[in-house]
Scaffold this motif. Structure first.
Motif, PDB file in Angstrom:
ATOM      1  N   GLN A  59      51.547  50.770  48.005  1.00 16.30           N
ATOM      2  CA  GLN A  59      52.724  51.594  47.725  1.00 16.30           C
ATOM      3  C   GLN A  59      52.885  52.644  49.553  1.00 16.30           C
ATOM      4  N   PHE A 113      55.796  57.277  41.921  1.00 12.13           N
ATOM      5  CA  PHE A 113      56.622  56.023  41.924  1.00 12.13           C
ATOM      6  C   PHE A 113      56.073  55.150  41.742  1.00 12.13           C
ATOM      7  N   THR A 114      54.630  54.659  41.882  1.00 12.90           N
ATOM      8  CA  THR A 114      53.575  53.379  40.794  1.00 12.90           C
ATOM      9  C   THR A 114      54.803  53.156  39.219  1.00 12.90           C
ATOM     10  N   ASP A 115      54.366  55.180  38.669  1.00 13.40           N
ATOM     11  CA  ASP A 115      55.160  54.515  37.091  1.00 13.40           C
ATOM     12  C   ASP A 115      56.604  54.112  37.334  1.00 13.40           C
ATOM     13  N   ARG A 116      57.470  54.348  37.963  1.00  6.60           N
ATOM     14  CA  ARG A 116      58.220  53.657  38.671  1.00  6.60           C
ATOM     15  C   ARG A 116      58.557  51.999  38.524  1.00  6.60           C
ATOM     16  N   VAL A 117      58.084  52.450  39.685  1.00  6.78           N
ATOM     17  CA  VAL A 117      58.124  50.471  39.950  1.00  6.78           C
ATOM     18  C   VAL A 117      57.889  50.164  38.556  1.00  6.78           C
ATOM     19  N   MET A 118      56.630  50.418  37.830  1.00  7.24           N
ATOM     20  CA  MET A 118      56.132  49.920  36.838  1.00  7.24           C
ATOM     21  C   MET A 118      57.516  49.341  35.582  1.00  7.24           C
ATOM     22  N   ARG A 166      56.001  52.285  51.864  1.00  3.13           N
ATOM     23  CA  ARG A 166      57.017  53.021  51.898  1.00  3.13           C
ATOM     24  C   ARG A 166      56.971  53.660  53.184  1.00  3.13           C
ATOM     25  N   ASP A 184      51.615  58.846  45.527  1.00  2.00           N
ATOM     26  CA  ASP A 184      51.906  58.604  44.940  1.00  2.00           C
ATOM     27  C   ASP A 184      53.429  59.133  43.647  1.00  2.00           C
ATOM     28  N   ARG A 235      60.577  49.770  35.895  1.00  2.00           N
ATOM     29  CA  ARG A 235      61.439  48.780  36.006  1.00  2.00           C
ATOM     30  C   ARG A 235      60.745  47.516  35.528  1.00  2.00           C
ATOM     31  N   LEU A 236      59.924  47.165  35.687  1.00  2.00           N
ATOM     32  CA  LEU A 236      59.668  45.900  36.238  1.00  2.00           C
ATOM     33  C   LEU A 236      60.121  44.784  34.709  1.00  2.00           C
ATOM     34  N   PRO A 237      60.125  43.907  34.556  1.00  2.00           N
ATOM     35  CA  PRO A 237      60.795  42.925  33.321  1.00  2.00           C
ATOM     36  C   PRO A 237      60.086  42.655  32.220  1.00  2.00           C
ATOM     37  N   SER A 238      60.421  42.950  31.296  1.00  2.00           N
ATOM     38  CA  SER A 238      59.289  43.006  29.986  1.00  2.00           C
ATOM     39  C   SER A 238      58.346  41.363  30.130  1.00  2.00           C
ATOM     40  N   PRO A 239      56.884  41.823  29.889  1.00  2.00           N
ATOM     41  CA  PRO A 239      56.432  40.124  29.310  1.00  2.00           C
ATOM     42  C   PRO A 239      57.074  39.502  28.620  1.00  2.00           C
ATOM     43  N   ALA A 240      57.447  37.696  29.840  1.00  2.00           N
ATOM     44  CA  ALA A 240      58.163  37.229  28.369  1.00  2.00           C
ATOM     45  C   ALA A 240      57.766  36.878  27.299  1.00  2.00           C
ATOM     46  N   VAL A 259      50.658  47.540  43.614  1.00  2.00           N
ATOM     47  CA  VAL A 259      51.756  48.636  44.038  1.00  2.00           C
ATOM     48  C   VAL A 259      51.078  49.808  44.353  1.00  2.00           C
ATOM     49  N   GLU A 313      68.253  36.347  33.443  1.00  2.00           N
ATOM     50  CA  GLU A 313      68.463  38.056  34.029  1.00  2.00           C
ATOM     51  C   GLU A 313      67.057  38.883  34.024  1.00  2.00           C
ATOM     52  N   ARG A 373      49.932  47.320  38.857  1.00  2.00           N
ATOM     53  CA  ARG A 373      49.663  48.154  38.589  1.00  2.00           C
ATOM     54  C   ARG A 373      48.903  48.461  40.248  1.00  2.00           C
ATOM     55  N   ILE A 431      59.172  45.226  42.846  1.00  2.00           N
ATOM     56  CA  ILE A 431      59.966  44.410  41.991  1.00  2.00           C
ATOM     57  C   ILE A 431      60.359  42.670  41.957  1.00  2.00           C
TER      58      ILE A 431
END
Lengths: 188, 120
Positions: A34, B32-37, A38, B29, B39-44, A30, B119, A27, A61
């Motif tokens: 950002q 924006f950063t929240d939206r990225v976080m 951007r 921001d 969408r991140l894949p969940s931890p393994a 980012v 995926e 985080r 991502i």
């Protein structure tokens, strides 16, 4: 556990993401990048800010997924731009071949009377107008080198071009700008 | 001569850099950063847990099926699945058909789990 107020370096944050799966560290990365990213994607997408933000999200991502392949040989920002460049190129179907070859007609841009600048308007706006007249490769090479302050080697890495080609793009781009911005140069 | 040219070059570089960077305003921001976080894949580890849950459920269902359904029905099911004659499929008991459905579902669940894993 660090309580320092000093922000962690990119390398330290990446190490945390890799070893501790620390999403908070990602985080921070980012948040740190950002704005420049951007700004950069907005140039790719023109005025479409939503599309630019979507692209920037995709870049982060992809960065998260590929972090294991970052070996720290280049700066994180260079690697980030490289991924952004590749994603943008594939999305916009920019032909890499157009960048790799240095066409002869790029060498001496035509001087259009309409864009000979009178020196009374804003320098930045005029520079943007002059940049818009260059080839895409020249524009991106100049922006990465001068605006983002990447070295020529880093620009070559980001654009996936040989160093010699990047140097040529920079040289010819500046030569063209010198012509387009003749009136500003007199003021230097 | 060479040094003059270099100095001129440096001057142009400086002007271009300053002029380009002048418009490099910071972009807020604004989530924006929240939206990225998000969408991140969940931890393994969490992914493993969810896939393990699916697989354990499938195994539990398999064990139940093995204990509740007679062995003969299993043999019939395997025979039916190895034949391509549609008529043969229609002649078997509802238990056999259910068993085949269960087997197919198990395969599907395992396949989906693997796909989700790749995926992410």
């Amino acid at each position: 556990m660090s309580t320092d107020s000093q922000p962690l370096s990119d390398a330290a944050l990446i190490a945390r993401v890799m070893t501790q799966r620390d999403q908070h560290a990602f985080r921070q990365l980012v948040l740190r990048y950002q704005s420049p990213l951007r700004r950069w994607t907005r140039r790719f997408c023109g005025d479409d800010e939503a599309a630019a933000d979507d692209l920037a999200q995709e870049v982060f991502i992809k960065v998260y997924r590929s972090l294991h392949s970052f070996r720290g040989e280049a700066r994180f920002s260079t690697w980030l731009y490289r991924i952004a460049f590749n994603l943008a190129a594939s999305q916009k179907r920019l032909a890499r071949e157009r960048w790799t070859s240095v066409a002869l007609d790029e060498a001496t841009p035509e001087l259009d009377v309409d864009v000979v600048l009178d020196g009374t308007t804003d320098a930045h706006r005029d520079l943007e107008a002059a940049l818009a007249r260059l080839s895409q490769a020249q524009q991106w090479a100049l922006r990465l080198h001068l605006e983002e302050e990447l070295t020529q080697e880093e620009v070559a890495q980001v654009m996936g071009l040989p160093l010699g080609t990047v140097k040529t793009h920079l040289l010819r781009g500046k030569k063209a700008l010198r012509i387009h911005l003749a009136s500003w140069q007199e003021k230097l | 001569m060479q040094s003059d040219k270099s100095s001129d070059e440096r001057e142009l570089d400086l002007w271009l850099t300053q002029t380009l960077q002048r418009n490099g305003d910071y972009i807020e921001d604004s989530g924006f950063t929240d939206r990225v976080m998000q969408r991140l894949p969940s931890p393994a580890s969490r992914r493993w847990l969810s896939i393990l849950g699916v697989l354990l459920s499938a195994c539990f269902a398999g064990v139940l099926a093995l204990t509740l359904i007679p062995a003969q029905a299993w043999v019939e099911a395997v025979l039916v699945m190895s034949t391509t004659h549609f008529e043969a499929w229609m002649t078997f008991s509802p238990v056999t058909m259910m068993l085949m459905g269960g087997l197919a579902t198990s395969v599907l669940v395992v396949g989906l789990s693997v796909w989700v894993w790749q995926e992410e």
